[in-house]
Design a protein around this motif. Sequence first.
Motif, PDB file in Angstrom:
ATOM      1  N   ARG A  32      55.278  33.171  57.732  1.00 31.40           N
ATOM      2  CA  ARG A  32      54.192  33.027  58.439  1.00 31.40           C
ATOM      3  C   ARG A  32      52.981  34.015  58.007  1.00 31.40           C
ATOM      4  O   ARG A  32      53.258  34.843  57.585  1.00 31.40           O
ATOM      5  CB  ARG A  32      54.567  33.526  59.712  1.00 31.40           C
ATOM      6  CG  ARG A  32      55.452  32.389  60.546  1.00 31.40           C
ATOM      7  CD  ARG A  32      56.032  33.181  61.857  1.00 31.40           C
ATOM      8  NE  ARG A  32      57.041  34.102  61.622  1.00 31.40           N
ATOM      9  CZ  ARG A  32      57.499  34.957  62.604  1.00 31.40           C
ATOM     10  NH1 ARG A  32      57.440  34.796  63.600  1.00 31.40           N
ATOM     11  NH2 ARG A  32      58.603  35.875  62.049  1.00 31.40           N
ATOM     12  N   PRO A  33      51.752  33.504  58.346  1.00 33.23           N
ATOM     13  CA  PRO A  33      50.635  34.386  57.821  1.00 33.23           C
ATOM     14  C   PRO A  33      50.544  35.784  58.681  1.00 33.23           C
ATOM     15  O   PRO A  33      51.128  35.751  59.830  1.00 33.23           O
ATOM     16  CB  PRO A  33      49.373  33.793  58.250  1.00 33.23           C
ATOM     17  CG  PRO A  33      49.992  32.567  59.263  1.00 33.23           C
ATOM     18  CD  PRO A  33      51.288  32.337  58.859  1.00 33.23           C
ATOM     19  N   GLU A  34      49.986  36.779  58.108  1.00 35.15           N
ATOM     20  CA  GLU A  34      50.070  38.174  58.705  1.00 35.15           C
ATOM     21  C   GLU A  34      48.438  38.467  58.848  1.00 35.15           C
ATOM     22  O   GLU A  34      47.767  38.555  58.129  1.00 35.15           O
ATOM     23  CB  GLU A  34      50.882  39.125  58.027  1.00 35.15           C
ATOM     24  CG  GLU A  34      52.367  38.859  57.966  1.00 35.15           C
ATOM     25  CD  GLU A  34      53.128  40.255  57.464  1.00 35.15           C
ATOM     26  OE1 GLU A  34      52.707  41.195  57.710  1.00 35.15           O
ATOM     27  OE2 GLU A  34      54.377  39.824  57.144  1.00 35.15           O
ATOM     28  N   TYR A  35      48.273  38.968  60.269  1.00 37.17           N
ATOM     29  CA  TYR A  35      46.901  39.338  60.409  1.00 37.17           C
ATOM     30  C   TYR A  35      46.864  40.902  60.880  1.00 37.17           C
ATOM     31  O   TYR A  35      47.793  41.310  61.699  1.00 37.17           O
ATOM     32  CB  TYR A  35      46.258  38.472  61.432  1.00 37.17           C
ATOM     33  CG  TYR A  35      45.957  36.909  61.166  1.00 37.17           C
ATOM     34  CD1 TYR A  35      45.054  36.773  60.151  1.00 37.17           C
ATOM     35  CD2 TYR A  35      46.854  36.108  61.563  1.00 37.17           C
ATOM     36  CE1 TYR A  35      44.713  35.369  59.796  1.00 37.17           C
ATOM     37  CE2 TYR A  35      46.883  34.983  60.969  1.00 37.17           C
ATOM     38  CZ  TYR A  35      45.792  34.404  60.235  1.00 37.17           C
ATOM     39  OH  TYR A  35      45.709  33.066  59.697  1.00 37.17           O
ATOM     40  N   ALA A  78      52.358  32.889  63.257  1.00 42.32           N
ATOM     41  CA  ALA A  78      51.902  34.296  62.760  1.00 42.32           C
ATOM     42  C   ALA A  78      52.727  35.468  63.159  1.00 42.32           C
ATOM     43  O   ALA A  78      53.175  35.505  64.214  1.00 42.32           O
ATOM     44  CB  ALA A  78      50.295  34.382  62.938  1.00 42.32           C
ATOM     45  N   GLU A 197      42.741  31.876  62.382  1.00 41.47           N
ATOM     46  CA  GLU A 197      43.229  30.902  61.234  1.00 41.47           C
ATOM     47  C   GLU A 197      41.745  30.230  61.040  1.00 41.47           C
ATOM     48  O   GLU A 197      41.443  29.716  59.713  1.00 41.47           O
ATOM     49  CB  GLU A 197      44.053  29.747  61.823  1.00 41.47           C
ATOM     50  CG  GLU A 197      45.291  30.292  62.168  1.00 41.47           C
ATOM     51  CD  GLU A 197      46.464  29.583  62.834  1.00 41.47           C
ATOM     52  OE1 GLU A 197      47.417  29.597  62.741  1.00 41.47           O
ATOM     53  OE2 GLU A 197      45.702  28.667  63.580  1.00 41.47           O
ATOM     54  N   ASP A 200      40.028  32.184  58.542  1.00 44.97           N
ATOM     55  CA  ASP A 200      40.483  32.213  57.288  1.00 44.97           C
ATOM     56  C   ASP A 200      39.856  30.905  56.688  1.00 44.97           C
ATOM     57  O   ASP A 200      39.622  30.792  55.330  1.00 44.97           O
ATOM     58  CB  ASP A 200      41.969  32.103  57.446  1.00 44.97           C
ATOM     59  CG  ASP A 200      42.573  33.302  57.237  1.00 44.97           C
ATOM     60  OD1 ASP A 200      41.837  34.444  56.811  1.00 44.97           O
ATOM     61  OD2 ASP A 200      43.865  33.479  57.405  1.00 44.97           O
TER      62      ASP A 200
END
Length: 206
Positions: A32-35, A78, A197, A200
């Motif tokens: 999962r993407p991390e922010y 995420a 997202e 991004d």
Amino acid sequence: MSECMHLTLCICRIGAYTCFRTLCCKGQPPPRPEYDLVCIGLTGSGKTSLLSRLCSEATDNIGPTTGFSIKAVPFQNAILNVKELGGADSIKKYWSRYYQGSQGVVFVLDSASTDEDLEMARTELHSALQHPQLCTLPFLILANHQDKPAARTTQEIKKYFELEPLARGKSWILEGSSVDNIDAVKRSFTQLIELLEDKDQDTGRI
């Protein structure tokens, strides 16, 4: 003829192996993407309680944040690494030192606070929205303590904080929140993830 049969058998074996891998050996799902987010707001706005509930932690005996704390808040699509900054007067003046590297902002305000405290929150939000390191980032603004009788509605907050003219052209969400309705808070953070997202994707097009 035998060479053709051999070739056909090889192709069948490759096909069977491919099907087997697809059905039985899918492997690990993509990460999962991390922010990285910064969470700000005055003392007593409820930042720590909301983040603790999102992490399924106990909220008993929670006190004001001294300095800052970091929580990894997991969502289905995420992971949000939220840096919560203390809201005391002695800490607020150092907030900007912790802005670098942030990809989004969570601003929590007490919708049931006194007029004086609400004016202070208004000033801090205006400052954050115009700060060079934050002004281009997505904002999630939570009008917290909606469960209290004196809570102002999100429409009242939007008008008093002058969000429409001030945040025009920016990515922001204003939602009511309460520690007793954590599902609604999760939906608000899901909306923020969608903004992250989108940003991004826009960055990828440049």
